[in-house]
Design a protein around this motif. Sequence first.
Motif, PDB file in Angstrom:
ATOM      1  N   GLU B 200       0.852  -1.189   0.000  1.00 41.18           N
ATOM      2  CA  GLU B 200       0.000   0.000   0.000  1.00 41.18           C
ATOM      3  C   GLU B 200       0.878   1.226   0.000  1.00 41.18           C
ATOM      4  N   ASN B 201       0.552   2.193  -0.805  1.00 44.32           N
ATOM      5  CA  ASN B 201       1.259   3.478  -0.792  1.00 44.32           C
ATOM      6  C   ASN B 201       2.780   3.336  -0.940  1.00 44.32           C
ATOM      7  N   VAL B 202       3.202   2.395  -1.793  1.00 40.48           N
ATOM      8  CA  VAL B 202       4.632   2.269  -2.102  1.00 40.48           C
ATOM      9  C   VAL B 202       4.916   3.198  -3.279  1.00 40.48           C
ATOM     10  N   ILE B 203       5.748   4.222  -3.044  1.00 42.49           N
ATOM     11  CA  ILE B 203       5.966   5.231  -4.089  1.00 42.49           C
ATOM     12  C   ILE B 203       7.433   5.221  -4.493  1.00 42.49           C
ATOM     13  N   VAL B 204       7.710   4.770  -5.728  1.00 41.39           N
ATOM     14  CA  VAL B 204       9.078   4.611  -6.213  1.00 41.39           C
ATOM     15  C   VAL B 204       9.405   5.754  -7.171  1.00 41.39           C
ATOM     16  N   PRO B 205      10.530   6.448  -6.964  1.00 40.75           N
ATOM     17  CA  PRO B 205      10.882   7.548  -7.870  1.00 40.75           C
ATOM     18  C   PRO B 205      10.869   7.091  -9.337  1.00 40.75           C
ATOM     19  N   GLY B 206      10.305   7.906 -10.212  1.00 40.20           N
ATOM     20  CA  GLY B 206      10.246   7.579 -11.636  1.00 40.20           C
ATOM     21  C   GLY B 206      11.612   7.283 -12.223  1.00 40.20           C
ATOM     22  N   LYS B 207      12.622   8.046 -11.802  1.00 40.61           N
ATOM     23  CA  LYS B 207      13.983   7.834 -12.321  1.00 40.61           C
ATOM     24  C   LYS B 207      14.520   6.460 -11.940  1.00 40.61           C
ATOM     25  N   SER B 208      14.225   6.027 -10.702  1.00 43.14           N
ATOM     26  CA  SER B 208      14.684   4.706 -10.270  1.00 43.14           C
ATOM     27  C   SER B 208      14.079   3.622 -11.157  1.00 43.14           C
ATOM     28  N   LEU B 209      12.797   3.772 -11.473  1.00 45.69           N
ATOM     29  CA  LEU B 209      12.123   2.758 -12.285  1.00 45.69           C
ATOM     30  C   LEU B 209      12.698   2.710 -13.701  1.00 45.69           C
ATOM     31  N   ALA B 210      13.076   3.880 -14.225  1.00 41.71           N
ATOM     32  CA  ALA B 210      13.688   3.903 -15.560  1.00 41.71           C
ATOM     33  C   ALA B 210      14.990   3.094 -15.545  1.00 41.71           C
ATOM     34  N   GLU B 211      15.796   3.255 -14.487  1.00 42.16           N
ATOM     35  CA  GLU B 211      17.038   2.479 -14.365  1.00 42.16           C
ATOM     36  C   GLU B 211      16.736   1.001 -14.132  1.00 42.16           C
ATOM     37  N   LEU B 212      15.699   0.735 -13.355  1.00 46.05           N
ATOM     38  CA  LEU B 212      15.312  -0.651 -13.080  1.00 46.05           C
ATOM     39  C   LEU B 212      14.981  -1.384 -14.382  1.00 46.05           C
ATOM     40  N   ALA B 213      14.226  -0.716 -15.262  1.00 46.15           N
ATOM     41  CA  ALA B 213      13.843  -1.340 -16.530  1.00 46.15           C
ATOM     42  C   ALA B 213      15.075  -1.655 -17.370  1.00 46.15           C
ATOM     43  N   LYS B 214      16.115  -0.784 -17.272  1.00 49.46           N
ATOM     44  CA  LYS B 214      17.347  -1.056 -18.035  1.00 49.46           C
ATOM     45  C   LYS B 214      18.119  -2.231 -17.423  1.00 49.46           C
ATOM     46  N   THR B 215      18.066  -2.326 -16.091  1.00 53.35           N
ATOM     47  CA  THR B 215      18.862  -3.338 -15.400  1.00 53.35           C
ATOM     48  C   THR B 215      18.417  -4.751 -15.737  1.00 53.35           C
ATOM     49  N   PHE B 216      17.109  -4.978 -15.775  1.00 49.98           N
ATOM     50  CA  PHE B 216      16.621  -6.329 -16.042  1.00 49.98           C
ATOM     51  C   PHE B 216      16.088  -6.431 -17.467  1.00 49.98           C
ATOM     52  N   HIS B 217      16.627  -5.601 -18.315  1.00 51.15           N
ATOM     53  CA  HIS B 217      16.069  -5.415 -19.644  1.00 51.15           C
ATOM     54  C   HIS B 217      16.013  -6.691 -20.495  1.00 51.15           C
ATOM     55  N   ASP B 218      17.178  -7.296 -20.720  1.00 50.72           N
ATOM     56  CA  ASP B 218      17.241  -8.358 -21.725  1.00 50.72           C
ATOM     57  C   ASP B 218      16.954  -9.730 -21.152  1.00 50.72           C
ATOM     58  N   GLN B 219      16.579  -9.750 -19.904  1.00 50.51           N
ATOM     59  CA  GLN B 219      16.550 -11.044 -19.257  1.00 50.51           C
ATOM     60  C   GLN B 219      15.136 -11.591 -19.169  1.00 50.51           C
ATOM     61  N   ASP B 220      14.978 -12.761 -19.725  1.00 54.04           N
ATOM     62  CA  ASP B 220      13.686 -13.418 -19.732  1.00 54.04           C
ATOM     63  C   ASP B 220      13.577 -14.251 -18.457  1.00 54.04           C
ATOM     64  N   GLU B 221      13.408 -13.584 -17.316  1.00 58.12           N
ATOM     65  CA  GLU B 221      13.383 -14.338 -16.072  1.00 58.12           C
ATOM     66  C   GLU B 221      12.408 -13.716 -15.082  1.00 58.12           C
ATOM     67  N   VAL B 222      12.382 -14.297 -13.884  1.00 58.99           N
ATOM     68  CA  VAL B 222      11.479 -13.818 -12.851  1.00 58.99           C
ATOM     69  C   VAL B 222      12.292 -13.091 -11.784  1.00 58.99           C
ATOM     70  N   VAL B 223      11.809 -11.926 -11.347  1.00 62.68           N
ATOM     71  CA  VAL B 223      12.486 -11.206 -10.271  1.00 62.68           C
ATOM     72  C   VAL B 223      11.624 -11.238  -9.014  1.00 62.68           C
ATOM     73  N   ASP B 224      12.269 -11.114  -7.870  1.00 65.79           N
ATOM     74  CA  ASP B 224      11.555 -11.004  -6.601  1.00 65.79           C
ATOM     75  C   ASP B 224      11.557  -9.549  -6.156  1.00 65.79           C
ATOM     76  N   ILE B 225      10.415  -9.066  -5.719  1.00 59.26           N
ATOM     77  CA  ILE B 225      10.312  -7.704  -5.204  1.00 59.26           C
ATOM     78  C   ILE B 225      10.051  -7.779  -3.702  1.00 59.26           C
ATOM     79  N   ILE B 226      10.869  -7.062  -2.931  1.00 58.82           N
ATOM     80  CA  ILE B 226      10.707  -7.020  -1.478  1.00 58.82           C
ATOM     81  C   ILE B 226      10.645  -5.564  -1.065  1.00 58.82           C
ATOM     82  N   VAL B 227       9.627  -5.202  -0.295  1.00 58.72           N
ATOM     83  CA  VAL B 227       9.479  -3.807   0.113  1.00 58.72           C
ATOM     84  C   VAL B 227       9.635  -3.694   1.627  1.00 58.72           C
ATOM     85  N   ALA B 228      10.492  -2.797   2.064  1.00 57.98           N
ATOM     86  CA  ALA B 228      10.596  -2.502   3.489  1.00 57.98           C
ATOM     87  C   ALA B 228      10.182  -1.051   3.697  1.00 57.98           C
TER      88      ALA B 228
END
Lengths: 377, 377
Positions: B200-228
């Motif tokens: 609930e109410n997890v707010i991720v900076p837009g810039k971080s998400l742009a980098e995130l998309a580049k980081t896991f870009h070419d990989q056809d796999e599953v990632v785990d998301i953990i929020v603290a």
Amino acid sequence: MQIRIQKSILVDAVSQVSKAVSQKTTIPILTGILCQATSEGLTLTGSNSDITIQVFISLKHDETDQVFIQQTGEVILPGKIFADIVRKLPGDTVEWVVGDQYQTTIRSKQAEFHLNGLPTQEFPRLPQLEEENVVSIATDTLNALIRQTGFAVSTSEARGVLTGVLIQLQEGILTCVATDSHRLSYQQAMVEVSNDVQLENVIVPGKSLAELAKTFHDQDEVVDIIVAENQMLVKTEHISFYSRLLEGTYPDTNRVIPKNGETHLLASTRDLLQSVDRASLMSRDGRDNVIKWTIKPNSIEVNSASQDIGSVSEEVAAQVEGNELSISFNARYMIDALRTIESDQVKIQFTGTMTPFLIQPVDTSDSLHVIVPIRTR
Amino acid sequence: MQIRIQKSILVDAVSQVSKAVSQKTTIPILTGILCQATSEGLTLTGSNSDITIQVFISLKHDETDQVFIQQTGEVILPGKIFADIVRKLPGDTVEWVVGDQYQTTIRSKQAEFHLNGLPTQEFPRLPQLEEENVVSIATDTLNALIRQTGFAVSTSEARGVLTGVLIQLQEGILTCVATDSHRLSYQQAMVEVSNDVQLENVIVPGKSLAELAKTFHDQDEVVDIIVAENQMLVKTEHISFYSRLLEGTYPDTNRVIPKNGETHLLASTRDLLQSVDRASLMSRDGRDNVIKWTIKPNSIEVNSASQDIGSVSEEVAAQVEGNELSISFNARYMIDALRTIESDQVKIQFTGTMTPFLIQPVDTSDSLHVIVPIRTR
């Protein structure tokens, strides 16, 4: 003015002349493209204070009507937006009408643009160059001449003629020389000339030559070069490229080129380039990008160090004749020179630790590079 | 520290963590890459104040020894130059030794670099996130969520939470929302969750998400998301991507999304996108990039005009139900929305000339875009 033209032809032409159109200019009319429809075809012209590019689309082209002139006329259209519009038009053909007050309509399929055109009187007129003394040269030869020398011009506007490349022609041999007084590059080529054309002290701005190389880039054809007092024209049937010339007298560079070497070496161009590239990682943040070569009996030891970052050293195999020697120089100049050399092996001649040295491809004497060393502690 | 590693593996790892390394930072140690060799493998970490990227290379990898740890240890190396060095090393393997005072030697074939390393104590420690509440998601789904919404965040730092994307998870449905208060984009996807994880109410900076998309870009796999509390971690076996979260409460966006439309239309996504792109040529220099749509019984008339430059108009075929209507809006917002829509047809619902309107792909209700119109004279 009323014409119909194939979109792809118009896109190419506008893209060519746009290279000469500047968005930032003190003369507003030069942000526009001059468009002229005559009974012979359509001419587009873009110009800035240094270069002018003109593209002519003749009425018949490859046996299909690619441009159809219903009514002659002329207009200046804003360059950047005209180029964007043309590129994004939806159809394959373009209807183009210029009405009263230079009001311009561009129509393609369902899209209709209206553009405020400008009167054409104030657009700078092109010089009429006498087509008597023509030098003909293959575009790949011309581009090689530019590529081998253009990088060595001075980038400081205060350096006057040294911001240009010196072009000379004698007895059918065209030579290009550029130097920023720390390094020099020279390239020559045989050309076809009409009559006994000679060129002396023709100095073309380095920036103009860079644009020139892009203009005739992909075309496997012959261009004509015509030089007048303060202009050079390079042209094919469809494209004319004008550049202003630099005023002044280019210095005599012959005495800078070393004649005999005390130490000669022969090495792999690629290995040498990569080693200098690596060494420059440590020196590139310094003012002069200094690296050091120690010439040994069978190798070159390449060294570079920065107090803050660290150091690098490696040896590159070389056939060496003559005395051992240490010499320091700007890695950037060596990288620039070695990158233009197409032969696998490079030969280098040194006359001393503090005198300019000579770099040449092993398989031709048409080209050479000189680097002035740097005194180090 | 003393290790041997395959060059290609090291190049990939350094290139990944370099995305989080800034050259311009007020904390000098963050211009470096933290390198840690343990008995399990090599870990590289790059960090700035927003994101941290960590790559782990385990001792065994694809059954060949790609990293061999002779002695464990750690060092911080200057990020930019370390990346350049590694990429330009001549050999296939790299010998890497860290000695006294963090003096580092990197050797590959004939090249030997010495780098001044830094002590590692001051490098910011990563938060230890509880791996209890894990959300698993395919990288292509994650990247689609980012691509469909990330562009709609506010780019003005003063806008606080609106510079981020709101991520929520309820009953196995992950939703992303972004708005800059002039337009809004929403996308949802089904995900695998352990236990009854809710976000609930997890707010991720837009810039971080742009980098995130580049980081896991070419990989056809599953990632785990953990929020603290104030961090989100996205990870695979080899890569961990940390982003700080924005503090504050994201506004309730449900009431912004129009529920019923008076006018509905269906049109080709591509035709509509191209017409808006053309119309924006005339309006893009204006403050709000305003274009106007007039919805007619069987078409949309697209208009745009600039007093200085000119005007454009065209019609795009559409199936329209409901009242005719004129509406003006920022062309940029429409282009952004239509570009993310993969279905051939798009449906749009209007409730009035001055109320927000809804744009959706025709084949899914997982995604929607809202644009607030602009009042014009």
